[in-house]
Design a protein around this motif. Structure first.
Motif, short mmCIF file in Angstrom:
data_model
loop_
_atom_site.label_atom_id
_atom_site.label_comp_id
_atom_site.label_asym_id
_atom_site.label_seq_id
_atom_site.Cartn_x
_atom_site.Cartn_y
_atom_site.Cartn_z
N LYS A 121 -1.09 -3.44 -0.59
CA LYS A 121 -1.17 -3.88 0.80
C LYS A 121 0.15 -4.47 1.32
N THR A 122 0.95 -5.02 0.42
CA THR A 122 2.18 -5.68 0.87
C THR A 122 3.42 -4.82 0.67
N LYS A 123 3.38 -3.90 -0.30
CA LYS A 123 4.54 -3.05 -0.56
C LYS A 123 4.23 -1.58 -0.30
N ASN A 124 2.97 -1.19 -0.53
CA ASN A 124 2.51 0.16 -0.27
C ASN A 124 3.41 1.19 -0.94
N THR A 125 4.03 2.08 -0.19
CA THR A 125 4.83 3.16 -0.77
C THR A 125 6.24 2.73 -1.14
N GLN A 126 6.55 1.44 -1.04
CA GLN A 126 7.89 0.96 -1.37
C GLN A 126 8.06 0.71 -2.86
N VAL A 127 7.04 0.99 -3.65
CA VAL A 127 7.18 0.88 -5.11
C VAL A 127 7.51 2.26 -5.67
N GLU A 128 7.98 2.31 -6.90
CA GLU A 128 8.29 3.58 -7.53
C GLU A 128 7.03 4.38 -7.79
N LYS A 129 7.19 5.69 -7.89
CA LYS A 129 6.04 6.59 -8.04
C LYS A 129 5.14 6.19 -9.20
N GLU A 130 5.71 5.93 -10.36
CA GLU A 130 4.88 5.62 -11.52
C GLU A 130 4.16 4.29 -11.35
N GLN A 131 4.78 3.33 -10.67
CA GLN A 131 4.10 2.06 -10.43
C GLN A 131 2.95 2.25 -9.45
N PHE A 132 3.16 3.07 -8.42
CA PHE A 132 2.08 3.36 -7.47
C PHE A 132 0.92 4.05 -8.18
N GLU A 562 -6.55 22.41 -18.10
CA GLU A 562 -5.26 22.94 -18.54
C GLU A 562 -4.12 22.54 -17.61
N PHE A 563 -4.38 22.50 -16.30
CA PHE A 563 -3.27 22.34 -15.35
C PHE A 563 -3.24 21.00 -14.63
N ASN A 564 -4.25 20.16 -14.82
CA ASN A 564 -4.29 18.88 -14.11
C ASN A 564 -4.31 17.71 -15.07
N ASP A 565 -3.69 16.61 -14.63
CA ASP A 565 -3.90 15.31 -15.25
C ASP A 565 -5.04 14.68 -14.47
N SER A 566 -6.24 14.60 -15.09
CA SER A 566 -7.44 14.21 -14.34
C SER A 566 -7.33 12.82 -13.74
N SER A 567 -6.52 11.94 -14.33
CA SER A 567 -6.42 10.58 -13.81
C SER A 567 -5.46 10.49 -12.63
N TYR A 568 -4.77 11.59 -12.32
CA TYR A 568 -3.70 11.54 -11.34
C TYR A 568 -3.91 12.54 -10.21
N THR A 569 -4.58 13.65 -10.48
CA THR A 569 -4.58 14.75 -9.53
C THR A 569 -5.24 14.40 -8.20
N ASP A 570 -6.21 13.45 -8.18
CA ASP A 570 -6.91 13.19 -6.94
C ASP A 570 -6.04 12.48 -5.91
N GLY A 571 -4.89 11.98 -6.27
CA GLY A 571 -3.98 11.41 -5.29
C GLY A 571 -2.60 12.02 -5.34
N LYS A 572 -2.45 13.06 -6.13
CA LYS A 572 -1.11 13.58 -6.39
C LYS A 572 -0.45 14.17 -5.16
N PHE A 573 -1.27 14.70 -4.22
CA PHE A 573 -0.70 15.35 -3.04
C PHE A 573 0.19 14.39 -2.25
N PHE A 574 -0.12 13.09 -2.26
CA PHE A 574 0.77 12.15 -1.56
C PHE A 574 1.56 11.27 -2.52
N ILE A 575 1.02 10.96 -3.69
CA ILE A 575 1.78 10.15 -4.65
C ILE A 575 3.05 10.89 -5.07
N SER A 576 2.98 12.23 -5.12
CA SER A 576 4.14 13.01 -5.53
C SER A 576 5.29 12.89 -4.53
N THR A 577 5.04 12.41 -3.31
CA THR A 577 6.11 12.27 -2.32
C THR A 577 6.90 10.98 -2.49
N LEU A 578 6.44 10.10 -3.40
CA LEU A 578 7.18 8.87 -3.66
C LEU A 578 8.38 9.16 -4.55
N GLU A 579 9.37 8.30 -4.46
CA GLU A 579 10.58 8.49 -5.27
C GLU A 579 10.36 7.94 -6.68
#
Length: 579
Positions: A121-132, A562-579
């Motif tokens: 809520k306070t930093k949102n997308t200003q954190v690194e991708k892996e931290q988000f 085979e092709f997805n990380d199940s813990s990550y794929t449901d948000g990957k479409f926007f999390i992948s845009t983080l640096e």
């Protein structure tokens, strides 16, 4: 003449950014001088269920519930969160069984969930991708714990609320709205939403239902309003309602919850309806409206909304560097795919239309100045390459320094690396497109209108220029054989390293109003007709050749693993845009 007060509500669904529909309607009504208040319930909802009080209730339930089947079910689900194990627990405790580990460290878990949510809520997308990503998993874990007292109900930051009730069965829907044990919205609404509705006391209440997960939350509101504030006129709209309108009008029990259905885009509908209520006018003057009168259903004229009339959406966004949804066109310019409902939408709700490029640029300037977003998420079903080219020219000229996410079709124009470089220069950071099948024959049968080889080229072009590719595919399209479905697997095998966004693999579902459903015999399909007193956006079916629905689901699960990380794929479409 007393001005009509309007309240618009979007039921809870998604944590990470605003839904677009209600803010778009609010912005338009405000531009017309209407008195309107919007409530996007997501923020209140997730604040409540990620609070320390709700987390402690969840831990208490987990400790005291001794049902073995319940515990096995919960532990099986919690194992999906093992990537965050090191964040929660000390190395000394890692050999304990998982349930004991969670219960013994509940204070640490609550602290970390609180920290992850506050950082969002306070930093949102200003954190690194892996931290988000880590925060996302911690928040998912926290919601799993806080929803336990309502088991088997589940709460998720991407999927919203899911209950055991079928939201499309009218009997189960009615039961869900009264189930104080399993429906957490009843107590939540009573404390946080219903007082707001009473205090504002609108004459007109609008509820949006775009997603399946919003049906029970919406009707829980509607039930209370019609009981406690029966004088309020209620209109229900949204993409799901528009799609199911022909079914909804036939079910008398549903009309006990609302007065009107708004069909298609609602800007003209709401503005005219407000004026009609103020002047005691004739509802037949309100476009795109369904209502009942003297036991009969009446339908008003359809009117396309001119997108050039629309104001900038009114977002409730306080987080830094937010993701802002926006749309510049309605409908699909292709609208021929046989598995898709867009051909039906075009017949019922108007054809593809778009906003003028100069007005889009004005909107984007406002969004840039007002919100300084991390990403502008274009919600258009697709954008014509020629139109995207024109928009790119304007973006480059204005030098807005915005990152954009767009939906496209895999057209020939994108096989030009020079064109892709231009898109990147204009600010296109990520794009999503449908492969559907790895088999060219199947795509041709479905009138997809693309070449599989072009999708290969586009993915590599995007990778080379720095645009994040997201790919949708469907296994089990009618007539697809085992040999052909493996071509989809081969496609992802050769392209996986170049796809930095989401690989979304689903099995074919038969939409009620797609072209396949209209001519099922052409595809060897027999439709299994639904029960009475039930809405049916999707139809069950059997097929006389190719993969069965059950076989398609097995291939889907295999390919996802085979092709997805199940813990990550449901948000990957926007999390992948983080640096």
């Amino acid at each position: 003449m007393k001005p009509i007060k309007t309240m618009l509500i979007a039921p809870p669904h998604f944590l990470y950014f605003n839904s677009l529909g209600i803010p778009q309607l609010t912005g338009y009504l405000e531009s017309k001088g209407r008195q309107v208040k919007q409530i996007l319930v997501d923020t209140l909802f997730y604040d409540y269920f990620l609070s320390e009080e709700q987390l402690r209730k969840g831990f208490s339930y987990l400790r005291t519930n001794v049902n073995d089947n319940f515990r096995k079910d919960i532990i099986s689900e919690i194992k999906n969160y093992l990537p965050i194990k090191q964040s929660f627990f000390t190395n000394k405790s890692l050999n304990k069984d998982l349930l004991s580990l969670i219960l013994d460290n509940k204070d640490q878990v609550i602290k970390l969930v609180h920290q992850a949510y506050v950082e969002f809520k306070t930093k949102n997308t200003q954190v690194e991708k892996e931290q988000f990503r880590l925060n996302h998993l911690i928040i998912k874990f926290g919601l799993k714990i806080s929803s336990l007292p309502y088991y088997p109900t589940k709460i998720d930051p991407i999927q919203g609320i899911t209950m055991r009730y079928n939201p499309f069965s009218i009997s189960e829907l009615e039961e869900a709205t009264e189930d104080t044990k399993e429906n957490p919205l009843i107590s939540f609404y009573k404390e946080y939403l219903f007082p707001e509705i009473k205090a504002y006391n609108p004459s007109l209440l609008g509820i949006q239902i775009n997603h399946e997960s919003q049906v029970i939350p919406a009707f829980t509101i509607l039930k209370w309003v019609k009981k406690e504030l029966p004088s309020i006129k209620v209109i229900v709209g949204g993409s799901l309602i528009s799609y199911l309108k022909d079914q909804v009008i036939k079910i008398d029990r549903l009309w006990e919850y609302f007065d009107f259905l708004g069909i298609g885009m609602g800007e003209y509908t709401l503005d005219t309806l407000v004026g009609c209520l103020e002047n005691n006018g004739d509802y037949q003057t309100v476009p795109n409206l369904l209502y009942r009168k003297n036991g009969s259903f009446l339908k008003t004229k359809f009117q396309d909304v001119n997108l050039n009339d629309l104001a900038v959406p009114h977002y409730d966004e306080s987080k830094p560097k937010p993701i802002i949804p926006y749309f510049s066109s309605s409908g699909c310019y292709w609208a021929r795919c046989k598995f898709c409902e867009y051909p039906y939408h075009h017949n019922k709700f108007g054809h593809y239309n778009s906003k003028a490029i100069d007005l889009i640029i004005d909107d984007l300037k406002h969004i840039k100045n007002e919100y300084d977003p991390h990403l502008v998420f274009f919600c258009d079903s697709d954008i014509l390459p020629s139109r995207l080219d024109e928009l790119s020219d304007a973006l480059i000229q204005e030098d807005l320094d915005l990152d954009l996410f767009v939906w496209i079709r895999a057209e020939k124009e994108f096989t030009s690396k020079e064109f892709c470089q231009k898109l990147k220069k204009a600010g296109i950071k990520a794009a999503c497109m449908g492969l559907e099948a790895g088999s060219q024959r199947i795509n041709d049968e479905m009138d997809k209108g693309i070449q599989v080889s072009d999708v290969d080229t586009i993915i590599r072009n995007f990778y080379d220029v720095g645009i994040i590719a997201n790919i949708f595919s469907i296994v089990g399209l009618p007539g697809e054989t085992r040999e052909e479905v493996l071509l989809t697997r081969e496609f992802f095998q050769r392209n996986k390293e170049f796809i930095k966004g989401d690989i979304s693999i689903s099995s074919f579902m038969l939409s009620t109003y797609c072209l396949i459903s209209i001519n099922p015999e052409e595809f060897g399909i027999e439709i299994l007709h639904p029960e009475d007193d039930q809405l049916y956006p999707i139809l069950n079916y059997s097929i006389d050749h190719g993969l069965t629905p059950e076989e398609a689901a097995l291939f889907r699960d295999r390919f996802q693993e085979e092709f997805n990380d199940s813990s990550y794929t449901d948000g990957k479409f926007f999390i992948s845009t983080l640096e």
